[in-house]
Design a protein around this motif. Structure first.
Motif, short mmCIF file in Angstrom:
data_model
loop_
_atom_site.label_atom_id
_atom_site.label_comp_id
_atom_site.label_asym_id
_atom_site.label_seq_id
_atom_site.Cartn_x
_atom_site.Cartn_y
_atom_site.Cartn_z
N VAL A 7 7.98 0.38 0.59
CA VAL A 7 8.06 0.29 -0.86
C VAL A 7 9.45 -0.20 -1.29
N LEU A 8 10.49 0.32 -0.67
CA LEU A 8 11.85 -0.08 -1.02
C LEU A 8 12.14 -1.51 -0.57
N ASP A 9 11.48 -1.95 0.49
CA ASP A 9 11.64 -3.34 0.92
C ASP A 9 11.00 -4.28 -0.09
N ALA A 10 9.87 -3.87 -0.66
CA ALA A 10 9.20 -4.69 -1.66
C ALA A 10 9.89 -4.63 -3.02
N CYS A 11 10.45 -3.46 -3.34
CA CYS A 11 11.08 -3.26 -4.66
C CYS A 11 12.51 -2.73 -4.50
N PRO A 12 13.43 -3.54 -4.00
CA PRO A 12 14.79 -3.03 -3.74
C PRO A 12 15.58 -2.72 -5.01
N ASP A 13 15.22 -3.36 -6.13
CA ASP A 13 16.02 -3.16 -7.36
C ASP A 13 15.98 -1.73 -7.86
N VAL A 14 14.92 -0.99 -7.52
CA VAL A 14 14.82 0.38 -8.03
C VAL A 14 15.93 1.25 -7.46
N SER A 15 16.46 0.90 -6.30
CA SER A 15 17.52 1.70 -5.68
C SER A 15 18.81 1.66 -6.50
N ASP A 16 18.97 0.61 -7.31
CA ASP A 16 20.18 0.51 -8.14
C ASP A 16 20.28 1.65 -9.14
N SER A 66 1.77 14.10 -5.25
CA SER A 66 3.17 13.72 -5.24
C SER A 66 3.91 14.02 -3.95
N SER A 67 3.33 14.75 -3.03
CA SER A 67 4.10 15.13 -1.85
C SER A 67 4.24 14.00 -0.85
N GLU A 68 3.32 13.06 -0.81
CA GLU A 68 3.43 11.95 0.13
C GLU A 68 2.73 10.74 -0.45
N GLY A 69 3.14 9.54 0.00
CA GLY A 69 2.56 8.31 -0.49
C GLY A 69 1.66 7.67 0.54
N SER A 70 0.77 6.82 0.09
CA SER A 70 -0.13 6.13 1.01
C SER A 70 0.56 4.99 1.72
N PHE A 71 1.75 4.62 1.27
CA PHE A 71 2.56 3.58 1.91
C PHE A 71 3.90 4.17 2.32
N PRO A 72 4.48 3.69 3.44
CA PRO A 72 5.80 4.20 3.84
C PRO A 72 6.85 3.92 2.77
N LEU A 73 7.74 4.85 2.59
CA LEU A 73 8.79 4.68 1.58
C LEU A 73 9.64 3.45 1.89
N GLY A 74 9.91 3.22 3.17
CA GLY A 74 10.71 2.04 3.55
C GLY A 74 10.06 0.75 3.14
N LYS A 128 20.80 7.92 -8.40
CA LYS A 128 22.15 8.50 -8.45
C LYS A 128 22.77 8.62 -7.07
N GLY A 129 22.00 9.14 -6.12
CA GLY A 129 22.55 9.34 -4.77
C GLY A 129 21.73 8.64 -3.71
N GLY A 130 21.11 7.51 -4.07
CA GLY A 130 20.27 6.81 -3.12
C GLY A 130 18.86 7.38 -3.10
N ILE A 131 17.96 6.70 -2.43
CA ILE A 131 16.57 7.13 -2.31
C ILE A 131 16.27 7.38 -0.84
N SER A 132 16.20 8.64 -0.47
CA SER A 132 15.94 8.99 0.93
C SER A 132 14.60 9.68 1.12
N ASN A 133 13.92 10.02 0.03
CA ASN A 133 12.60 10.66 0.13
C ASN A 133 11.82 10.39 -1.15
N TRP A 134 10.57 10.83 -1.17
CA TRP A 134 9.71 10.57 -2.33
C TRP A 134 10.21 11.31 -3.57
#
Length: 410
Positions: free
Chosen positions: A306-315, A296-304, A318-324
């Motif tokens: 992942v959020l580019d592919a799945c932007p709806d999860v950011s909705d 869980s400490s790091e992902g095999s893909f950059p977080l950016g 609570k306070g945005g997604i800035s880390n894993w």
């Protein structure tokens, strides 16, 4: 001196249509003293080009034609320009001759210019002894003067529709943000969705209703199509807000105590909060926790990415997604809303890892109604991951490609 004759028919094999005659009649009926700023008219035509029926390339040719008229103001009878195809092509950024002729025909058919062809089809002007132009053969710009008010009305209508579209899209965006975050809060705080035996069974049902509205939003649509959807989203947002406010009113006596308890539980910022509520041992439990470095400490893909592919999860953050850590906590909320059982999610975490399983949840959310059963789909992917038949990379790239295609079509 004899009165100049304005040719009506085009040279050669070009045909004459009733639309061409109508354009000539409009140009002929304009008051001689009427004057318009040629670049103001051109800007109005550019704004309303879809209504007028001309392309950007055709407007490039019209722009070039206007540069051959020496005055900024179009008025009087001397509105015929007669450039050669070579000179016109140069001012149209080197447009090929065949393409140039095609777009000139578009401008004529749209009633923006009128052909005044000479007996041999050449474009030229004949001057008198004093040097003034007596006869000219080429393209008549008179329709621009005659229809200037019409073009401006078209442009204003387009601008009004663009303003209305911007406002309704802003309203939809705000409603989406409010609904997603309020649903996430309702799940995390355990707010009941039924009041007096009425209302949705749980937050998953509320989320399904919300996603159903979102799926109805077309990629491109006029304000008239989006307004009813915006209204339904607004009503849903109001109903969810009432649920939360009602719950707050009933919990006021114990609010201070619950806040103190939550503060004590989260006082250590280095501990990753549990992503799933506790459940009986009979449903299964992890035999041994996997080290955080691999799970869980790091992902095999950059977080950016992942959020580019799945932007709806950011909705639902609570306070945005800035880390894993933020991503994992948000995925836990989304998992509940999608109706994925804790056991299915835990099985995916055991096989894939915490972050990959959370990414799959975000991808399922992004695909929306394309997946009938989120839980069943997750279990199927888990089985494929066990045998090495599933990889996150192609799934993310497919979602990114799909979003790029949607933006291009829009």
């Amino acid at each position: 001196m004899e009165e100049q004759h304005h040719p009506t028919t085009p040279f050669g094999r070009r045909s004459l249509t009733l639309a061409h005659l109508a354009s000539q009649a409009i140009a002929k009926a304009r008051p001689p003293e009427r004057a318009v700023h040629k670049w103001n008219v051109f800007r109005a035509i550019c704004t309303a080009r879809m209504r007028i029926g001309v392309s950007e390339r055709a407007l490039t040719v019209l722009d070039a034609l206007l540069t051959f008229h020496p005055e900024t103001v179009l008025t009087g009878d001397g509105l015929i320009v007669f450039p050669s195809n070579y000179q016109l092509s140069l001012r149209a950024h080197g447009m090929a001759p065949a393409t140039l002729r095609r777009h000139l025909a578009v401008l004529v058919d749209a009633g923006l210019i009128v052909r005044r062809d000479s007996p041999n089809g050449k474009r030229y002007a004949r001057k008198g002894r004093a040097g003034e132009v007596e006869t000219a053969f080429g393209f008549d710009l008179s329709p621009l003067v005659a229809r200037a008010d019409e073009f401006e009305a078209f442009a204003e209508a387009v601008r009004a529709e663009e303003r209305a579209l911007k406002l309704v899209r802003e309203r939809i965006t705000l409603c989406r943000r409010d609904i997603a975050k309020m649903i996430a809060t309702g799940i995390e705080e355990g707010v009941p969705t039924r009041q007096g035996g009425q209302g949705p069974a749980d937050w998953a049902e509320v989320h399904a209703l919300y996603r159903g509205l979102i799926e109805r939003i077309p990629r491109t649509a006029p304000p008239a199509v989006l307004e009813p959807i915006a209204e339904e989203l607004s009503v849903l947002a109001d109903e969810i807000l009432i649920l939360l406010e009602t719950h707050i009113k009933t919990q006021i006596p114990s609010a201070n105590e619950s806040q103190t308890e939550r503060h004590k539980q989260n006082s250590n910022p280095n501990i990753l909060p549990e992503l799933e509520p506790r459940f009986p041992e009979s449903q299964g439990a992890r035999s041994a926790p996997t080290p955080p470095s691999s799970r869980s400490s790091e992902g095999s893909f950059p977080l950016g990415m992942v959020l580019d592919a799945c932007p709806d999860v950011s909705d639902y953050a609570k306070g945005g997604i800035s880390n894993w850590r933020d991503f994992l906590a948000t995925a836990s909320v989304v998992r509940s809303m999608l109706g994925v059982s804790p056991s299915a999610f835990e099985e995916a975490q055991n096989v894939m890892g915490d972050i990959p399983a959370a990414i799959v949840i975000a991808a399922i959310l992004q695909r929306g109604s394309a997946i009938a059963s989120a839980g069943g789909y997750l279990r199927e992917l888990t089985r494929k991951a066990e045998t090495g038949e599933f990889s996150l990379g192609p799934m993310l790239m497919a979602l990114i490609g799909s979003r790029k295609r949607e933006k291009k079509r829009a």
